[in-house]
Motif scaffolding. Structure first.
Motif, PDB file in Angstrom:
ATOM      1  N   ASP A   1      44.885  78.105  73.185  1.00 48.05           N
ATOM      2  CA  ASP A   1      44.195  78.245  71.900  1.00 48.05           C
ATOM      3  C   ASP A   1      43.985  79.713  71.512  1.00 48.05           C
ATOM      4  O   ASP A   1      43.378  79.999  70.483  1.00 48.05           O
ATOM      5  N   ASN A   2      44.471  80.629  72.345  1.00 49.16           N
ATOM      6  CA  ASN A   2      44.258  82.044  72.073  1.00 49.16           C
ATOM      7  C   ASN A   2      45.546  82.848  72.289  1.00 49.16           C
ATOM      8  O   ASN A   2      45.535  83.913  72.897  1.00 49.16           O
TER       9      ASN A   2
ATOM     10  N   PRO B   1      48.360  85.207  70.802  1.00 55.84           N
ATOM     11  CA  PRO B   1      48.486  86.074  69.628  1.00 55.84           C
ATOM     12  C   PRO B   1      49.550  85.551  68.665  1.00 55.84           C
ATOM     13  O   PRO B   1      50.631  85.151  69.085  1.00 55.84           O
ATOM     14  N   ASN B   2      49.210  85.552  67.404  1.00 51.81           N
ATOM     15  CA  ASN B   2      50.125  85.069  66.381  1.00 51.81           C
ATOM     16  C   ASN B   2      51.327  85.995  66.243  1.00 51.81           C
ATOM     17  O   ASN B   2      52.472  85.555  66.131  1.00 51.81           O
ATOM     18  N   HIS B   3      51.054  87.296  66.277  1.00 44.57           N
ATOM     19  CA  HIS B   3      52.102  88.307  66.080  1.00 44.57           C
ATOM     20  C   HIS B   3      51.989  89.351  67.187  1.00 44.57           C
ATOM     21  O   HIS B   3      50.945  89.976  67.351  1.00 44.57           O
TER      22      HIS B   3
ATOM     23  N   VAL C   1      54.076  82.122  70.489  1.00 46.72           N
ATOM     24  CA  VAL C   1      53.951  83.290  69.612  1.00 46.72           C
ATOM     25  C   VAL C   1      54.763  83.007  68.352  1.00 46.72           C
ATOM     26  O   VAL C   1      55.880  82.487  68.428  1.00 46.72           O
ATOM     27  N   ASN C   2      54.225  83.321  67.192  1.00 46.96           N
ATOM     28  CA  ASN C   2      54.918  83.014  65.933  1.00 46.96           C
ATOM     29  C   ASN C   2      55.797  84.143  65.427  1.00 46.96           C
ATOM     30  O   ASN C   2      56.822  83.896  64.785  1.00 46.96           O
TER      31      ASN C   2
ATOM     32  N   PRO D   1      52.126  88.551  59.031  1.00 48.21           N
ATOM     33  CA  PRO D   1      50.742  88.912  59.362  1.00 48.21           C
ATOM     34  C   PRO D   1      50.722  90.198  60.173  1.00 48.21           C
ATOM     35  O   PRO D   1      51.727  90.588  60.791  1.00 48.21           O
TER      36      PRO D   1
ATOM     37  N   ASP E   1      48.624  91.103  66.242  1.00 51.72           N
ATOM     38  CA  ASP E   1      47.406  90.922  67.024  1.00 51.72           C
ATOM     39  C   ASP E   1      47.448  91.790  68.277  1.00 51.72           C
ATOM     40  O   ASP E   1      46.408  92.250  68.758  1.00 51.72           O
TER      41      ASP E   1
ATOM     42  N   SER F   1      44.670  95.863  65.818  1.00 57.29           N
ATOM     43  CA  SER F   1      45.477  95.246  66.878  1.00 57.29           C
ATOM     44  C   SER F   1      44.968  95.679  68.247  1.00 57.29           C
ATOM     45  O   SER F   1      44.468  96.791  68.412  1.00 57.29           O
TER      46      SER F   1
END
Length: 255
Positions: free
Chosen positions: A24-25, A27-29, A71-72, A196, A199, A221
């Motif tokens: 749940d944690n 980093p997106n980017h 990761v996205n 985005p 992160d 970041s």
């Protein structure tokens, strides 16, 4: 536990670390300054270009590691606007790497639903470099998984100056008003739009600076540095960086 996605090739090293990560944690980017290729090669008595070749092969490993945990966006700082100052032979070699990387790896990237993008200026890049990148972008444009974004011929100060100039022109032309300018609007004038902000920033080779990379976008970041050179930065090290990210509290100026 974060389950592995279906793999086209072999699973990455460091698989045993994945259950320790908080799903749940993630980093997106994640942005990466892939530093130390030349130094890695020189320490082994090899030409600098050998380090760049090894570094290129490491891109796929870390891409797959990032993809495995959700990761996205993964941005790789591949070539800066300042790197043109390097010896001509080295620059020419770097410009030819996409011609080797994409044809060799594109099927596996497609199989893993990876989408290729580029952030930087196309002007000045050799036609063959640009074609290899644009072909990869075209072939992966319908993928909706991890975005593998190459920062190529990119420099943040130039990016911000270009954005300010375009914004000023749009004010003159009546497209926007000066009163409408805020952080969101300014971000929309940057080359990274609509991605985005990162992160997490990872930099290899022991250098403790961000080298004109995403100066605006990295404002909040988390930064993670390692003495390892990029060719020796493994999937396990990547997961260690993610684990460190998860142990930090991101307050964005608050308490």
């Amino acid at each position: 536990m974060i389950p592995f996605k279906k793999w086209f090739g072999s699973k990455p090293q460091g698989e045993e670390l994945i259950p320790r990560l908080d799903s749940d944690n993630i980093p997106n980017h994640v942005a990466v300054i892939m530093d130390g290729n030349g130094r890695w090669a020189q320490k082994r008595g090899l030409p600098r270009v050998a380090g760049h070749h090894s570094g290129m092969k490491n891109v796929k490993k870390i891409t797959m590691a990032a993809n495995a945990i959700g990761v996205n966006v993964l941005t790789m700082y591949a070539f800066s606007t300042e790197n043109w100052k390097r010896p001509k032979e080295e620059v020419e070699y770097l410009m030819k790497l996409p011609l080797e990387f994409f044809p060799k790896e594109i099927e596996e990237l497609i199989a893993n639903n990876v989408q290729i993008r580029m952030t930087g200026w196309k002007e000045g890049l050799p036609e063959y470099t640009l074609k290899a990148i644009e072909d990869a972008i075209e072939q992966t444009k319908h993928n909706d998984g991890l975005i593998l974004n190459f920062a190529l011929n990119y420099g943040s100060r130039k990016e911000m100056l270009s954005g300010v100039k375009q914004m000023a022109q749009d004010i003159t032309d009546g497209v926007i008003s000066a009163d409408a300018i805020d952080e969101s609007l300014f971000s929309s004038y940057l080359l990274t739009n609509p991605l985005p902000d990162p992160d997490l920033l990872i930099r290899t080779s022991g250098e403790l600076r961000i080298s004109n990379f995403m100066l605006w976008q990295l404002a909040y970041s988390e930064l993670w540095f390692t003495d390892l050179c990029w060719p020796e930065f493994s999937e396990q090290h990547f997961y260690e960086a993610i684990g460190e990210y998860q142990r930090r509290a991101r307050r964005y100026g608050g308490l």
